[in-house]
Design a protein around this motif. Sequence first.
Motif, mmCIF file in Angstrom:
data_model
loop_
_atom_site.group_PDB
_atom_site.id
_atom_site.type_symbol
_atom_site.label_atom_id
_atom_site.label_comp_id
_atom_site.label_asym_id
_atom_site.label_seq_id
_atom_site.Cartn_x
_atom_site.Cartn_y
_atom_site.Cartn_z
ATOM 1 N N GLY A 21 0.793 -1.219 0.000
ATOM 2 C CA GLY A 21 0.000 0.000 0.000
ATOM 3 C C GLY A 21 0.824 1.267 0.000
ATOM 4 O O GLY A 21 0.403 2.302 0.539
ATOM 5 N N LEU A 22 2.020 1.230 -0.618
ATOM 6 C CA LEU A 22 2.888 2.407 -0.637
ATOM 7 C C LEU A 22 2.389 3.434 -1.648
ATOM 8 O O LEU A 22 1.694 3.104 -2.607
ATOM 9 N N SER A 23 2.771 4.687 -1.420
ATOM 10 C CA SER A 23 2.365 5.747 -2.335
ATOM 11 C C SER A 23 3.104 5.594 -3.665
ATOM 12 O O SER A 23 4.171 4.966 -3.741
ATOM 13 N N GLN A 24 2.562 6.204 -4.710
ATOM 14 C CA GLN A 24 3.178 6.111 -6.031
ATOM 15 C C GLN A 24 4.552 6.760 -6.043
ATOM 16 O O GLN A 24 5.467 6.288 -6.724
ATOM 17 N N ARG A 33 1.713 17.485 3.640
ATOM 18 C CA ARG A 33 2.679 17.188 2.589
ATOM 19 C C ARG A 33 2.116 17.742 1.283
ATOM 20 O O ARG A 33 0.895 17.879 1.130
ATOM 21 N N VAL A 34 2.985 17.999 0.306
ATOM 22 C CA VAL A 34 2.513 18.571 -0.957
ATOM 23 C C VAL A 34 1.558 17.607 -1.664
ATOM 24 O O VAL A 34 0.562 18.029 -2.272
ATOM 25 N N SER A 35 1.820 16.306 -1.579
ATOM 26 C CA SER A 35 0.933 15.324 -2.217
ATOM 27 C C SER A 35 -0.443 15.326 -1.551
ATOM 28 O O SER A 35 -1.463 15.128 -2.206
ATOM 29 N N GLU A 36 -0.470 15.563 -0.241
ATOM 30 C CA GLU A 36 -1.736 15.616 0.484
ATOM 31 C C GLU A 36 -2.516 16.863 0.107
ATOM 32 O O GLU A 36 -3.746 16.837 0.001
ATOM 33 N N GLY A 87 0.680 5.760 1.745
ATOM 34 C CA GLY A 87 0.025 4.454 1.772
ATOM 35 C C GLY A 87 -1.483 4.550 1.830
ATOM 36 O O GLY A 87 -2.158 3.620 2.281
ATOM 37 N N ASP A 88 -2.027 5.688 1.361
ATOM 38 C CA ASP A 88 -3.477 5.928 1.350
ATOM 39 C C ASP A 88 -4.097 5.877 2.747
ATOM 40 O O ASP A 88 -5.292 5.618 2.895
ATOM 41 N N LYS A 89 -3.282 6.126 3.766
ATOM 42 C CA LYS A 89 -3.803 6.157 5.138
ATOM 43 C C LYS A 89 -4.443 7.511 5.398
ATOM 44 O O LYS A 89 -3.857 8.549 5.096
ATOM 45 N N GLN A 90 -5.632 7.489 5.955
ATOM 46 C CA GLN A 90 -6.365 8.727 6.200
ATOM 47 C C GLN A 90 -6.273 9.144 7.666
ATOM 48 O O GLN A 90 -6.200 8.303 8.567
ATOM 49 N N ARG A 91 -6.252 10.448 7.866
ATOM 50 C CA ARG A 91 -6.259 11.001 9.219
ATOM 51 C C ARG A 91 -7.060 12.300 9.199
ATOM 52 O O ARG A 91 -7.231 12.916 8.143
ATOM 53 N N LEU A 144 0.723 15.316 11.890
ATOM 54 C CA LEU A 144 1.626 15.133 10.753
ATOM 55 C C LEU A 144 1.438 13.783 10.079
ATOM 56 O O LEU A 144 1.859 13.587 8.942
ATOM 57 N N GLY A 145 0.836 12.830 10.786
ATOM 58 C CA GLY A 145 0.653 11.498 10.212
ATOM 59 C C GLY A 145 1.903 10.658 10.253
ATOM 60 O O GLY A 145 2.091 9.762 9.419
#
Length: 298
Positions: free
Chosen positions: A19-22, A148-151, A173-177, A268-269
Amino acid sequence: MTWTNLLKDYLSYLKIERGLSQNTIDSYQLDLKKLILYLETNHITTSPLYITKDELTQFIYSISKELNARSQSRVISGLKGFFNFLVFEDYRADNPIETLESPKVGRKLPDTLSEVEINQLIEAIDLSKQEGERNRAILETLYGCGLRVSELINLKLSDLFFKEGFIRVTGKGDKQRFVPIIDHTIKYIEFYKTYTRNHLKIHEDYTDVLFLNRRGKKLTRAMIFTIIKQLATKISLDKTISPHTFRHSFATHLLENGADLRAIQQMLGHESITTTEIYMHMDRTHLHEAINSFHPRR
């Protein structure tokens, strides 16, 4: 099995099972392609099933001339992950790079901006231009929520829970907070939505995306970097900054003003508190205040 086939399987494993980010997957792929290119350039025909520690050590030595210690460590870590995958899938019995030590890397301390510098950057935005209100909302969100910039570029209208005082963020990893958002930041996002976003012709694929370009499509990471670099040049800021600098500043300023480290970790996650502890170096005055206030022998 060829390098190409196993690399493809590994990348699928990282995406589907890990589940890692691209972005993280792309980094692993780039490092493995460096190894493949090295083998081809040096006419080494060994397959990933039979490559030896000596051959891999020679590869690491070859890239050490062009990469710093931190980058070398990242490559070694990526290779270890790849060969662990091959062992896990029973392609080979051992990890040839398991015992290879990474170069010692000092913990990199993040650059930060002062509150004055952040205000100067935001005040330098030309609000007479169409994208002005958007850019102000972007910087206020980066600093106000520590994203983060991706977020940031993936933030959706459906992620905004302003009445409750939170936004939903999709991290690594598509983890939501859920991250708290203050009224100050909400004000500028609402202003952008009302006076800029509502007047755009929005592409049908991006109707739920918050921050859009003039063509009604999602912004890229590179565009956010460009916006910030241009503003830094405009105010003659003598620092190398990026979108991540606002995230560092967010965490540092919270800590300096007495926020709990674990609360900052959640916002920050960060999976590990040790990642968040890097901000402890920024201002140690609160440590003196703590011992002077609470130690029985003060």
